[in-house]
Design an enzyme around this catalytic site. Structure first.
Site, PDB file in Angstrom:
ATOM      1  CG  HIS A  38      -1.911  -1.146   1.168  1.00 44.66           C
ATOM      2  ND1 HIS A  38      -2.903  -1.290   0.216  1.00 44.66           N
ATOM      3  CD2 HIS A  38      -1.990  -2.244   1.961  1.00 44.66           C
ATOM      4  CE1 HIS A  38      -3.554  -2.419   0.437  1.00 44.66           C
ATOM      5  NE2 HIS A  38      -3.018  -3.020   1.487  1.00 44.66           N
ATOM      6  CG  HIS A 145      -6.606  -4.779   6.584  1.00 45.36           C
ATOM      7  ND1 HIS A 145      -6.600  -5.569   5.451  1.00 45.36           N
ATOM      8  CD2 HIS A 145      -7.864  -4.286   6.688  1.00 45.36           C
ATOM      9  CE1 HIS A 145      -7.815  -5.546   4.909  1.00 45.36           C
ATOM     10  NE2 HIS A 145      -8.590  -4.773   5.635  1.00 45.36           N
TER      11      HIS A 145
END
Length: 150
Positions: A38, A145
């Site tokens: 990410h 996450h």
């Protein structure tokens, strides 16, 4: 005979320790996986429509199958880690370890196209500025996450 057992016993203990420790040696931590999947801090969002195709491949999210959706964050790692001490929210799965950024962040959403088929994964690239929601864990608490953007 006694000398032989003095050598064999420590070797046996060493082998048992290595077998027990070995599986964790090459395993990627949740925080490291979050960063790989990410974070793209060093770059401003690319205007290239090919950005997601390149990034999803080079970040190893097209191995064995095409990951359908992914988001890259174009802010500093420090700014993204700071989200773990910001507004607490409920995660999509109902867990309570998610946090929403106070300010909007530059992100790129990657979504698999209808024509995408492994091994030729293809993605639509969309650049936006939104608040991010991340699940945090560990001590100190760090993103593990990417949950959503709003």
């Amino acid at each position: 005979m006694a000398l032989k057992s003095l050598v064999v016993l420590p070797l046996l203990v060493l082998v048992l320790l290595l077998v027990r420790v070995q599986p964790s040696l090459g395993k990627e931590s949740a925080a490291a996986k979050f960063e790989r999947q990410h974070m793209d801090s060093g770059n401003s969002p690319s205007s290239s429509s090919n950005y997601c195709n390149l990034m999803m491949c080079c970040r190893k999210m097209t191995q064995g199958k095409c990951k359908p959706v992914n988001t890259f964050v174009h802010e500093s790692l420090a700014d993204v880690k700071a989200v773990c001490s910001q507004k607490k929210v409920t995660c999509k799965n109902g867990q309570t370890n998610c946090y929403q950024s106070k300010s909007t962040m530059r992100i790129t959403d990657c979504r698999e196209t209808g024509s995408s088929k492994y091994p030729n994964c293809a993605y639509k690239t969309t650049q936006v500025e939104k608040h991010i929601i991340v699940a945090c864990g560990g001590k100190p608490s760090v993103p593990v996450h990417f949950d959503a953007s709003v």
